[in-house]
Structure formats: C-alpha cells, structure tokens
Design an enzyme around this catalytic site. Structure first.
Site, PDB file in Angstrom:
ATOM      1  N   SER A   1      38.687  42.104  46.279  1.00 13.94           N
ATOM      2  CA  SER A   1      37.372  42.627  46.676  1.00 13.94           C
ATOM      3  C   SER A   1      37.066  42.413  48.153  1.00 13.94           C
ATOM      4  O   SER A   1      36.284  43.173  48.731  1.00 13.94           O
ATOM      5  CB  SER A   1      36.272  41.948  45.846  1.00 13.94           C
TER       6      SER A   1
ATOM      7  N   GLY B   1      38.541  41.581  42.114  1.00 13.75           N
ATOM      8  CA  GLY B   1      38.883  40.716  40.992  1.00 13.75           C
ATOM      9  C   GLY B   1      40.350  40.448  40.790  1.00 13.75           C
ATOM     10  O   GLY B   1      40.722  39.712  39.880  1.00 13.75           O
TER      11      GLY B   1
ATOM     12  N   ASN C   1      41.505  35.032  44.129  1.00 19.74           N
ATOM     13  CA  ASN C   1      41.468  34.999  42.662  1.00 19.74           C
ATOM     14  C   ASN C   1      42.721  34.357  42.057  1.00 19.74           C
ATOM     15  O   ASN C   1      42.960  34.475  40.854  1.00 19.74           O
ATOM     16  CB  ASN C   1      41.317  36.428  42.118  1.00 19.74           C
TER      17      ASN C   1
ATOM     18  N   ASP D   1      26.996  35.581  48.084  1.00 15.48           N
ATOM     19  CA  ASP D   1      27.723  34.353  47.769  1.00 15.48           C
ATOM     20  C   ASP D   1      28.547  34.006  49.012  1.00 15.48           C
ATOM     21  O   ASP D   1      28.397  34.656  50.052  1.00 15.48           O
ATOM     22  CB  ASP D   1      28.624  34.570  46.539  1.00 15.48           C
TER      23      ASP D   1
ATOM     24  N   HIS E   1      31.945  37.158  49.483  1.00 15.88           N
ATOM     25  CA  HIS E   1      31.826  38.596  49.759  1.00 15.88           C
ATOM     26  C   HIS E   1      30.866  38.850  50.907  1.00 15.88           C
ATOM     27  O   HIS E   1      29.760  38.319  50.913  1.00 15.88           O
ATOM     28  CB  HIS E   1      31.358  39.325  48.503  1.00 15.88           C
TER      29      HIS E   1
END
Ligand SMILES: *[C@@H]1O[C@H](CO)[C@@H](O)[C@H](O)[C@H]1NC(C)=O
Length: 324
Positions: free
Chosen positions: A91, A126, A158, A280, A283
């Site tokens: 992402s 993700g 991830n 957050d 991102h």
C-alpha cells in the site's frame, strides 16, 4: 555415502517430473526444475537461459535449448526504446495507498519524475513478499516484462509477525536463506519461504527475462511520531538489511529507500512530517507519497542503475540532499 548420493539424485529427478505453474520457468541453461507446464500452458522457449509456461495448448514447437558457454558477466541493458518500469510492492507504493480516501502510495507519484518510460504500478495494499508471490503477482510481472524493462521490488511493511500464532498469509519464514516453514493457510498446505528467498526468486526470474531489477528497502513509519529528537538510523527494521543482502546475492541494484526517506524527514522536521500521516504512522497523504517518490528518486540518482538516465528535469528542482 554412496547411497546418500543416489537418494538425493532420485529426489531431483522426482522434482523435475512435476508440472510448472502458469507463467513459471520451465527451462533454460542450468534449470533443474519442471520442464512441462500445467494444463492450458505450454513451455515456450524465450532465450537460452529461460523458457516459460505461457497460455496456450500443447503441440506447438518445442525448441531444444542448446548448451552454450557464454560469459555470465554481461550486465548491459538490452536496448529497449520504449521501456516500462514495473513497480511491485504494498500500500505504501500502491495507487490510493490504503484505499481510505486520504492516503496514496509513492508509485502513484513517481511517474512525473521520469521521461521516456511508462510506469506500470502493480503494487497492491496489504501484500507481503510472501502473499505477492502466492497470489501469482510476481509471475504476472515476470510474464509481462520484456528485455530492457525495469522492475522495482519493495516489501517489508506486511512481512513481519510470527507464524506460531494464527497465520495471516503474509508473515515470512524467519531467516535470510533457504529456511522453510510448513503451514496451513486457508485450509491449504503451504511451504513458507524467507523474505530473502521470495525476493531473490522473483529477482532471478525477472533477470532471466532480461529485466533490470532494483531491490528497494521499505519506507519508514513516521520517525517523528511521539518524539522531539530524530531517531537514530543505525537500526532499521530487519527487512531493510535483508533487502540489501538479496540485492547483492542476485547482482541487482539496491536502493536504500528507507534511509533516503529518513534523511528527507529529518530535514523536513516534526510538524511537516507528522502532517503527511493523516491516519496512522505507515500510510501517507498524497504529499507524503510525493516525498517518498522523491526520496526514491534521490536514492536512484545516487545508484549506478540505468534507470537513473530516465529521471527528468522536473526531479532536479525537488530532489534535495546528498548521496548517503
Ligand atoms: C517529466 O516527465 C513527466 C512524465 O513523463 C512529464 O509530464 C513532465 O513534463 C516532464 N518534466 C520535465 C521538466 O521534463
């Protein structure tokens, strides 16, 4: 001793009998894996180093690979007047970032800093090196690339976590080599490889097709979160040094995107940096994605990769800092 050697030989023959999956490698100099493809795909000769399972019925020409001894040192880019830059990542690289309406990935911001190359952003939120592999996304890019195209691979956000609790389908096997971890994910048995193994398999398959590969370290999480003193850059998250090791093992270019991003954020300061993290600490807003695009461009400029020849004048005025 003799028996042992015989058994391992038999295992190799057994492995070679399996059928290769769609888009996978099925031949080439030194290839010891499967040489036939799953139903609907035909093993197609690409060059002396690479044959690939391409869609199509069997019965087409089978070309025998000739064993030649050529110098394995050539790193010259095949001439490709209209190259494509493929981006593989998560992402933080993907268009629309985390798909929450306020974030974006750097792969969606980087095209304006290049001229003479088409950017094809295959990043998707993700994903880890493992899930990108399992879902066939590297194979898609391996199927698409032509000699002289460029591929940037950037994972890590991830890939962490532990396989001992419930498997999320993304966590890699611990280690940096050929370690494997047997798991069952979604009811399917899966042999999980290390982060390094996933990167290196993809890099080697892309190189076999004549692509020029860049292994780029992940972007940092907001380094100014909750602090007034900028943190040390001497202990990055482990996927950063893992990526560097994989680049050196596969003879590909390493861009330390993490470090160039840290350098940019340090110079930007706390409030300007905090402002580009709307949701957050991972991102970024489109502005933050543009910062990350520019820090990648800076790292690329400081590398010896031929992709830097495609950086255009618009980057010159917005990419600051020195080579690290
Ligand atoms: C840089 O490249 C982008 C995309 O190819 C283009 O839109 C832009 O005009 C170029 N800028 C300069 C200054 O060359």
């Amino acid at each position: 001793m003799y028996t042992k050697g015989f058994i391992s030989g038999a295992v190799i023959i057994g492995a070679a009998a399996a059928q290769q999956t769609a888009w996978g490698q099925c031949g080439g100099s030194g290839w010891t894996g499967p040489t036939t493809c799953v139903s609907g795909y035909t093993c197609t000769y690409s060059n002396d180093w690479y044959s690939q399972c391409l869609p199509g019925a069997a019965g087409t020409t089978t070309k025998t690979t000739t064993t030649t001894t050529r110098a394995a040192t050539t790193t010259t880019a095949a001439s490709n007047p209209t190259p494509t830059l493929y981006l593989c990542g998560d992402s933080t690289m993907a268009k629309s970032g985390a798909n929450d309406g306020s974030t974006d990935g750097w792969g969606n911001q980087v095209a304006k800093y290049f001229t003479g190359i088409t950017v094809n952003n295959q990043a998707i939120g993700g994903r880890s090196a493992r899930s990108y592999t399992r879902e066939g996304r590297f194979n898609t890019v391996i199927g698409l690339v032509k000699a002289g195209d460029f591929v940037v691979i950037e994972f890590g956000h991830n890939d962490g976590g532990s396989l001992t609790s419930t498997d999320n389908g993304r966590t890699d096997c611990p280690g940096t080599g050929s370690e494997t971890c047997p798991v069952t994910y979604n009811g399917v048995a899966e042999t999980v490889l290390t982060f390094s193994a996933y990167l290196e398999k993809a890099a080697n398959a892309l190189k076999a097709k004549g692509a020029i590969v860049i292994l780029s370290s992940q972007t940092p999480n907001n380094p100014w979160e909750g602090v007034t003193t900028f943190p040390s850059t001497s202990n990055p998250v482990r996927f950063v040094p893992y990526t560097e090791t994989s680049a050196s093992r596969t003879g590909t270019t390493y861009v330390n995107h993490w470090l160039y991003s840290m350098d940019l954020y340090k110079r930007l300061g706390a409030s300007a940096t905090n402002a580009v993290y709307p949701k957050d600490h991972t991102h970024t807003s489109p502005t933050g994605a543009d910062h990350m695009a520019r820090s990648f461009i800076k790292g690329l400029q400081c590398s010896s990769n031929a992709l830097k020849n495609k950086i255009n004048a618009s980057a010159a005025s917005v990419v600051s800092g020195s080579c690290l």
